[in-house]
Design a protein around this motif. Sequence first.
Motif, mmCIF file in Angstrom:
data_model
loop_
_atom_site.group_PDB
_atom_site.id
_atom_site.type_symbol
_atom_site.label_atom_id
_atom_site.label_comp_id
_atom_site.label_asym_id
_atom_site.label_seq_id
_atom_site.Cartn_x
_atom_site.Cartn_y
_atom_site.Cartn_z
ATOM 1 N N LYS A 118 -29.793 5.698 -52.648
ATOM 2 C CA LYS A 118 -31.016 6.264 -52.799
ATOM 3 C C LYS A 118 -30.125 7.916 -52.794
ATOM 4 N N GLU A 119 -29.405 7.812 -50.965
ATOM 5 C CA GLU A 119 -29.404 8.935 -50.402
ATOM 6 C C GLU A 119 -28.279 9.654 -51.518
ATOM 7 N N LYS A 120 -27.990 9.069 -52.836
ATOM 8 C CA LYS A 120 -26.419 9.562 -52.987
ATOM 9 C C LYS A 120 -25.837 11.004 -53.552
ATOM 10 N N GLU A 121 -27.603 11.688 -54.074
ATOM 11 C CA GLU A 121 -27.796 13.526 -53.910
ATOM 12 C C GLU A 121 -27.369 14.019 -51.810
ATOM 13 N N GLN A 122 -28.160 13.151 -51.040
ATOM 14 C CA GLN A 122 -27.819 13.695 -49.794
ATOM 15 C C GLN A 122 -26.175 13.447 -49.676
ATOM 16 N N VAL A 123 -25.892 12.421 -49.505
ATOM 17 C CA VAL A 123 -24.593 12.104 -49.526
ATOM 18 C C VAL A 123 -23.477 13.147 -49.840
ATOM 19 N N LEU A 124 -23.655 14.072 -51.392
ATOM 20 C CA LEU A 124 -23.056 13.864 -52.503
ATOM 21 C C LEU A 124 -22.652 15.931 -51.835
ATOM 22 N N MET A 125 -24.112 16.868 -50.982
ATOM 23 C CA MET A 125 -24.635 18.005 -50.758
ATOM 24 C C MET A 125 -23.297 17.526 -49.344
ATOM 25 N N ASP A 126 -23.870 16.590 -48.450
ATOM 26 C CA ASP A 126 -22.991 16.043 -47.086
ATOM 27 C C ASP A 126 -21.595 16.684 -46.900
ATOM 28 N N PHE A 127 -21.009 15.985 -48.155
ATOM 29 C CA PHE A 127 -19.611 15.770 -48.192
ATOM 30 C C PHE A 127 -19.752 17.224 -48.659
ATOM 31 N N ARG A 128 -19.927 17.937 -49.636
ATOM 32 C CA ARG A 128 -19.048 19.023 -50.134
ATOM 33 C C ARG A 128 -19.311 20.327 -48.594
ATOM 34 N N GLU A 129 -20.042 19.627 -48.465
ATOM 35 C CA GLU A 129 -19.837 20.993 -46.848
ATOM 36 C C GLU A 129 -18.867 20.834 -45.841
ATOM 37 N N LYS A 130 -18.692 18.969 -45.332
ATOM 38 C CA LYS A 130 -17.515 18.465 -44.479
ATOM 39 C C LYS A 130 -17.151 17.936 -44.375
ATOM 40 N N GLY A 131 -17.266 16.826 -46.076
ATOM 41 C CA GLY A 131 -16.040 16.027 -45.706
ATOM 42 C C GLY A 131 -14.801 16.054 -46.365
ATOM 43 N N SER A 132 -14.027 15.051 -46.034
ATOM 44 C CA SER A 132 -12.814 14.977 -46.513
ATOM 45 C C SER A 132 -12.493 13.807 -47.554
ATOM 46 N N LEU A 133 -12.882 12.795 -47.784
ATOM 47 C CA LEU A 133 -12.638 11.961 -48.658
ATOM 48 C C LEU A 133 -14.008 11.474 -48.793
ATOM 49 N N LEU A 134 -14.164 11.256 -49.937
ATOM 50 C CA LEU A 134 -15.203 10.408 -50.836
ATOM 51 C C LEU A 134 -15.304 9.247 -51.840
ATOM 52 N N ILE A 135 -15.999 8.140 -51.004
ATOM 53 C CA ILE A 135 -15.382 7.367 -52.281
ATOM 54 C C ILE A 135 -17.109 6.738 -52.975
ATOM 55 N N SER A 136 -16.216 6.814 -54.222
ATOM 56 C CA SER A 136 -17.443 6.817 -55.223
ATOM 57 C C SER A 136 -17.303 5.420 -56.446
ATOM 58 N N THR A 137 -18.431 5.609 -57.241
ATOM 59 C CA THR A 137 -18.083 4.657 -58.440
ATOM 60 C C THR A 137 -18.524 5.646 -59.590
ATOM 61 N N THR A 138 -18.544 6.286 -60.522
ATOM 62 C CA THR A 138 -18.710 7.234 -61.587
ATOM 63 C C THR A 138 -19.780 8.093 -61.637
ATOM 64 N N VAL A 139 -20.824 8.111 -60.611
ATOM 65 C CA VAL A 139 -21.123 8.372 -60.583
ATOM 66 C C VAL A 139 -21.768 10.071 -60.164
ATOM 67 N N VAL A 140 -20.650 10.789 -60.128
ATOM 68 C CA VAL A 140 -19.704 12.036 -60.339
ATOM 69 C C VAL A 140 -19.554 12.865 -60.908
ATOM 70 N N GLU A 141 -19.502 11.912 -61.972
ATOM 71 C CA GLU A 141 -18.934 11.485 -63.304
ATOM 72 C C GLU A 141 -19.200 13.419 -63.634
ATOM 73 N N VAL A 142 -20.650 13.774 -64.002
ATOM 74 C CA VAL A 142 -21.136 14.975 -64.277
ATOM 75 C C VAL A 142 -21.773 15.395 -63.205
#
Length: 603
Positions: free
Chosen positions: A465-489
């Motif tokens: 449910k928090e995937k959008e927030q996780v992606l925004m946080d990762f964009r700003e300060k992450g190194s490695l993102l582990i995900s399913t194909t949710v980031v496809e588009v």
Amino acid sequence: MKRTKDQESKFEKLGISSYSQLALILPHNYEDLNLHEKLQEHKAQLIDATVESVFRAQNSIQITFFVHNFGHSVSGVLFRPKPYMMHQFSVGSRDYYYGMIECKQGTCSMSMPKKVTKIGSIVQKYKCGLRTDVMWRFIQKELTKENLLQEGLREEMIDEVLKLHFVSDDFTKSEDFNETTLNALKYIELHAYMKILASKRRYFEPLVSLNSEYKEWSKSLPFELTPEQNSTIEDIKHDFSKKIASKRMIVGDVGSGKTMVILAAAFMMKPYRSVLMAPTTILANQLFEEAVKFLPNSKVVLVTNKSKKKDLAAFDFIIGTHALLYRELGEVALVMVDEQHRFGTQQRNMLEKLTSKGKKKPHFLQFSATPIPRTQAMIEAAHIDVSLITTTPFTKDIDSKVIHKNDFKELLEHIKSEISKNNQVLLVYPLVQESEVIEYQSIEEARGFWEKNFNDVYVTHGKDKEKEQVLMDFREKGSLLISTTVVEVGISLPKLTTVVIVGAERLGLSTLHQLRGRVSRTGLKGYCYLYTNKTSSSRLEQFVDTKSGFDIANLDLKFRKSGDLLKGTSQSGNQFKWFDFAEDEKIVKMVKEDLAKGITSFC
């Protein structure tokens, strides 16, 4: 010409609506009821025979025939005979019989011989919703050249297909059709299909019709639009000037600059209001930021579930998620939907209804980042206008490579090197939790290793449910993102340079291309690693060498079927028996040309 009730009933039983479709219900078999003087083995044929003997057993009848047209004897066998068959064979009687003849060690036998009264012709056998004799009478009466010409088919194509129903005496059934016949079948099949698509198109008066300009605006941009961006904007400009509410689909490859086309459309629609619906808050945010930057004289507003309710009538351009469906939008002249396939038909229709006024409709543009084959785009054009953006503003420099278990050490070094340069890495896993069916690690099994060996690791998936927030946080300060194909588009990750796709052979090539398109968005050197346990995969190897999304879509066609455009839902399976998306672009051009002549739809 109006059909009778009897005609309608037969069309309904056959599950068809046109004579073109009737022409495509081919005989599944032909019975050659001509007498031949030579025996043709492994083939059903007619004999002129006298019954020499009959032996009736419990579950069979065994007969000996003297065949006059061959001049020798043949045995016949009827298995599990029906009562009426018991009296069809009497010693000394001479009749015509039809059946399959096989010869072994010098003796020939006919299995299941049936008595024939009418000879001297080739009889067509149909397997369809009607009895064979009823179907044949229906074909004789209805399948005429005149009826097919009225549907707008080419004469030479009609002649070719009619030969398969009304066969000549020298006709020989072949398992494979010659090229001329095959092309006729493809042509008629596609013609019937595109006619149905065209009949689904509806025309409405637009809320607004205007002649607009965008050249001054495009000159003010800090970069130059590509020729295909310009040509797509020209298509839209032309749409806006017509007395019909436009319905256009813009299909662009990953990073082809569809955002600028969206902004140009909103700019051209001023002083009237435009609405854009995006599938996620992240995408809506990104588009809002771009609109604020490149449409400085427009009043732009963002609407999400978290937005405070405000009077939207004061804004020129409203950008939002599906939260738009629950707001008062006021009068809107242009509706746009980004990543349209991520919304259900119901949601798209709701938005259109919200913004319509009586019988008048807003102009409607839908955008997709999933390239489709050229042939499919040409067919789609029967019910919606289509613009393709096949080029990108700059060439991406992405190395793609298929890797295996023994490449893991080298992959690890590469990931460490990229992170040390302040770049980001994406790891795509096929599953969230462990599965006994799939031989690859899931996110839950793998995350421990990555979190132990790297800092700033973020994890998300489709059900998070928090995937959008996780992606925004990762964009700003992450190194490695582990995900399913949710980031496809859609999401823009400017520092992402590497994507590793685990179990890559399990995904469609278009999905792989979308994932590869997440990297190198800002010109950085990019890497795409396709991890597989399979020792070799021609599909993945060909993907590695293919860069354009439209070429990928064509490649995908060769490995998967094309889906059903009419239903617009299925991604595999194929509604065409003869036509081939991957090979038959010439046939599409021919059909489009004929339909464009304005022949009235069959009704």
